[in-house]
Design a protein around this motif. Structure first.
Motif, mmCIF file in Angstrom:
data_model
loop_
_atom_site.group_PDB
_atom_site.id
_atom_site.type_symbol
_atom_site.label_atom_id
_atom_site.label_comp_id
_atom_site.label_asym_id
_atom_site.label_seq_id
_atom_site.Cartn_x
_atom_site.Cartn_y
_atom_site.Cartn_z
ATOM 1 N N LEU A 228 0.824 -1.214 0.000
ATOM 2 C CA LEU A 228 0.000 0.000 0.000
ATOM 3 C C LEU A 228 0.856 1.261 0.000
ATOM 4 C CD1 LEU A 228 -2.538 -1.267 2.662
ATOM 5 C CD2 LEU A 228 -2.973 -0.939 0.214
ATOM 6 N N THR A 229 0.287 2.348 -0.533
ATOM 7 C CA THR A 229 0.941 3.655 -0.395
ATOM 8 C C THR A 229 0.291 4.366 0.790
ATOM 9 O OG1 THR A 229 1.208 3.751 -2.785
ATOM 10 C CG2 THR A 229 1.567 5.797 -1.568
ATOM 11 N N PRO A 230 1.044 4.582 1.888
ATOM 12 C CA PRO A 230 0.441 5.206 3.069
ATOM 13 C C PRO A 230 0.114 6.676 2.843
ATOM 14 C CG PRO A 230 2.680 4.385 3.544
ATOM 15 C CD PRO A 230 2.461 4.226 2.077
ATOM 16 N N VAL A 231 -0.983 7.114 3.439
ATOM 17 C CA VAL A 231 -1.412 8.503 3.283
ATOM 18 C C VAL A 231 -0.345 9.454 3.820
ATOM 19 C CG1 VAL A 231 -2.713 8.593 5.491
ATOM 20 C CG2 VAL A 231 -3.413 10.049 3.584
ATOM 21 N N TRP A 232 0.437 9.011 4.826
ATOM 22 C CA TRP A 232 1.438 9.919 5.424
ATOM 23 C C TRP A 232 2.572 10.237 4.467
ATOM 24 C CZ3 TRP A 232 -0.331 5.496 7.978
ATOM 25 C CH2 TRP A 232 0.477 4.355 7.922
ATOM 26 N N GLN A 233 2.763 9.423 3.423
ATOM 27 C CA GLN A 233 3.803 9.772 2.442
ATOM 28 C C GLN A 233 3.414 11.035 1.684
ATOM 29 O OE1 GLN A 233 4.895 6.391 0.019
ATOM 30 N NE2 GLN A 233 5.995 5.477 1.742
ATOM 31 N N ALA A 234 2.107 11.188 1.428
ATOM 32 C CA ALA A 234 1.638 12.363 0.689
ATOM 33 C C ALA A 234 1.514 13.586 1.595
ATOM 34 C CB ALA A 234 0.298 12.051 0.027
ATOM 35 N N LEU A 235 1.701 13.385 2.907
ATOM 36 C CA LEU A 235 1.514 14.486 3.871
ATOM 37 C C LEU A 235 2.811 14.866 4.578
ATOM 38 C CD1 LEU A 235 -1.920 13.350 5.354
ATOM 39 C CD2 LEU A 235 -1.492 15.480 4.115
ATOM 40 N N GLN A 236 3.910 14.400 4.024
ATOM 41 C CA GLN A 236 5.233 14.621 4.603
ATOM 42 C C GLN A 236 5.451 16.077 5.027
ATOM 43 O OE1 GLN A 236 7.827 12.464 2.237
ATOM 44 N NE2 GLN A 236 9.632 12.764 3.483
ATOM 45 N N GLU A 237 5.082 16.997 4.125
ATOM 46 C CA GLU A 237 5.312 18.428 4.369
ATOM 47 C C GLU A 237 4.387 18.989 5.445
ATOM 48 O OE1 GLU A 237 7.182 20.232 1.205
ATOM 49 O OE2 GLU A 237 7.949 18.283 1.881
ATOM 50 N N ARG A 238 3.320 18.247 5.760
ATOM 51 C CA ARG A 238 2.310 18.758 6.693
ATOM 52 C C ARG A 238 2.528 18.280 8.124
ATOM 53 N NH1 ARG A 238 -0.078 22.777 4.409
ATOM 54 N NH2 ARG A 238 -1.540 22.581 6.145
ATOM 55 N N VAL A 239 3.557 17.445 8.336
ATOM 56 C CA VAL A 239 3.798 16.910 9.685
ATOM 57 C C VAL A 239 4.378 18.002 10.582
ATOM 58 C CG1 VAL A 239 5.084 15.197 11.044
ATOM 59 C CG2 VAL A 239 4.157 14.566 8.798
ATOM 60 N N HIS A 240 3.777 18.143 11.779
ATOM 61 C CA HIS A 240 4.317 19.056 12.792
ATOM 62 C C HIS A 240 5.369 18.305 13.592
ATOM 63 C CE1 HIS A 240 1.101 22.268 12.745
ATOM 64 N NE2 HIS A 240 0.527 21.305 12.043
ATOM 65 N N HIS A 241 6.579 18.869 13.620
ATOM 66 C CA HIS A 241 7.639 18.292 14.438
ATOM 67 C C HIS A 241 7.896 19.230 15.618
ATOM 68 C CE1 HIS A 241 8.673 15.198 11.505
ATOM 69 N NE2 HIS A 241 8.483 16.116 10.578
ATOM 70 N N ALA A 242 8.489 18.704 16.679
ATOM 71 C CA ALA A 242 8.767 19.535 17.845
ATOM 72 C C ALA A 242 9.540 20.775 17.435
ATOM 73 C CB ALA A 242 9.572 18.744 18.876
ATOM 74 N N GLY A 243 9.043 21.945 17.843
ATOM 75 C CA GLY A 243 9.764 23.184 17.607
ATOM 76 C C GLY A 243 9.647 23.733 16.199
ATOM 77 N N VAL A 244 8.893 23.065 15.331
ATOM 78 C CA VAL A 244 8.752 23.518 13.941
ATOM 79 C C VAL A 244 7.267 23.730 13.646
ATOM 80 C CG1 VAL A 244 9.249 22.998 11.518
ATOM 81 C CG2 VAL A 244 10.736 22.091 13.315
ATOM 82 N N ALA A 245 6.884 24.919 13.247
ATOM 83 C CA ALA A 245 5.486 25.158 12.847
ATOM 84 C C ALA A 245 5.286 24.530 11.485
ATOM 85 C CB ALA A 245 5.200 26.650 12.801
ATOM 86 N N GLY A 246 4.215 23.782 11.307
ATOM 87 C CA GLY A 246 4.048 23.046 10.034
ATOM 88 C C GLY A 246 2.887 23.553 9.243
#
Ligand code: AMP
Ligand code: MN
Ligand code: MN
Ligand code: MN
Length: 292
Positions: free
Chosen positions: A274-292
């Motif tokens: 399967l192609t996971p939905v999170w691959q298409a949302l890579q740029e939208r992930v909020h990481h600690a200390g980074v506004a996404g």
């Protein structure tokens, strides 16, 4: 971050902002403790908990995607559409969800009137005691009241005897249109996902109509591995995702430690094919200390 199919992503759960019993902060902790590597809080028809979830996840170094689960009326049934990775300050989405929530209080009053006729008085006030967000009174809150008041042994029994079509306490309701729900999510920069397709009891023809209309409106994802599916349905909806070229999602649908069968992070992984939905949302992930 390695975003392959084996990632322990849990992209479906509920807090006190809808019909869960834990706060966004407690859910973030629980997700982390359960081994979740990418998390999303998807309250019903509500994104009021997103800022808290983003902050709580950042504080413990848990990658986060914004989320919601929109109630939709389709072919005379209720279908749930999960939205992931949108801008939670997008005005059209905020307004659309507010309008969707708007019918809940009058519906709840009608549900209580129907229950009163069936010999259960005081259900509106009773359910309200369990509500964390006065804008979001749901059948789950009625179910918790009916159990604690001694009318039923547990929540599944409530839904078997009450609150479902043909039973006391059921009130038909008009939710958002499929086109609108998908549009609000997509225009806010997110991806729309069909939630737990195995739960609707659709015929193959009805399911085909749902999926093709959903795709026609810009929908791109489908839940494959969810707390609502059997192991056989994990396979079946993996095939469906591939057949229709949909991105696959995974989420426990966790609501409450005492009621939920599947805990955060505890489901099997998505199949490699399967192609996971999170691959298409890579740029939208909020990481600690980074506004996404
Ligand atoms: P509502 O949005 O007010 O119609 O409430 C729907 C919610 O009720 C779902 O999101 C579930 O949390 C819960 N629910 C629906 N059916 C069942 C069931 N058979 N057993 C337990 N919970 C259910
Ligand atoms: Mn729910
Ligand atoms: Mn749902
Ligand atoms: Mn849900």
């Amino acid at each position: 971050m390695n975003l392959d199919a084996a990632l322990n992503a849990d992209l479906h759960c509920h807090s006190v902002v809808s019909d869960g019993t834990l706060t966004p902060e407690a859910l973030a902790e629980r997700a982390k403790a359960g081994g979740v590597q990418l998390w999303s809080l998807t309250d019903h028809d509500e994104i009021g908990g997103q800022a808290r979830a983003i902050a709580a996840a950042a504080a413990i170094g848990l990658p986060y995607l914004t989320g919601t689960e929109i109630s939709v009326s389709f072919a005379g049934r209720v279908v749930h559409i999960v939205g992931l990775g949108f801008d939670h300050e997008a005005q059209e989405l905020i307004d659309g969800l507010k309008a969707t929530r708007g019918g809940r209080e009058p519906r709840a009053r009608e549900m209580a009137a129907s229950l009163a006729k069936a010999g259960i008085p005081g259900a509106f006030e009773g359910a309200l005691q369990y509500v964390g967000n006065p804008d979001l009174i749901s059948r789950t809150h009625f179910a918790r009241f009916l159990v604690d008041a001694g009318h039923c042994a547990d929540v599944p029994e409530v839904f078997r005897r009450f609150l479902t079509e043909g039973k006391p306490g059921f009130v038909p309701h008009k939710w958002a249109a499929l086109k609108d729900a998908v549009g609000w999510i997509t225009r806010a920069g997110g991806i729309a996902v069909i939630a737990h397709p195995g739960r609707y009891g659709f015929t193959p023809t009805e399911e085909y109509a749902l999926i093709t209309e959903f795709i026609g409106h810009g929908g791109r994802g489908i839940e494959v591995v969810t707390g609502s599916h059997t192991a056989a349905e994990f396979q079946q909806y993996a095939d469906t995702a591939i057949e229709f070229g949909l991105l696959a999602s995974r989420g426990s649908d966790f609501h409450c430690p005492e009621e939920s069968r599947i805990d955060l992070g505890a489901l099997p992984p998505l199949a490699n094919r399967l192609t996971p939905v999170w691959q298409a949302l890579q740029e939208r992930v909020h990481h600690a200390g980074v506004a996404g």
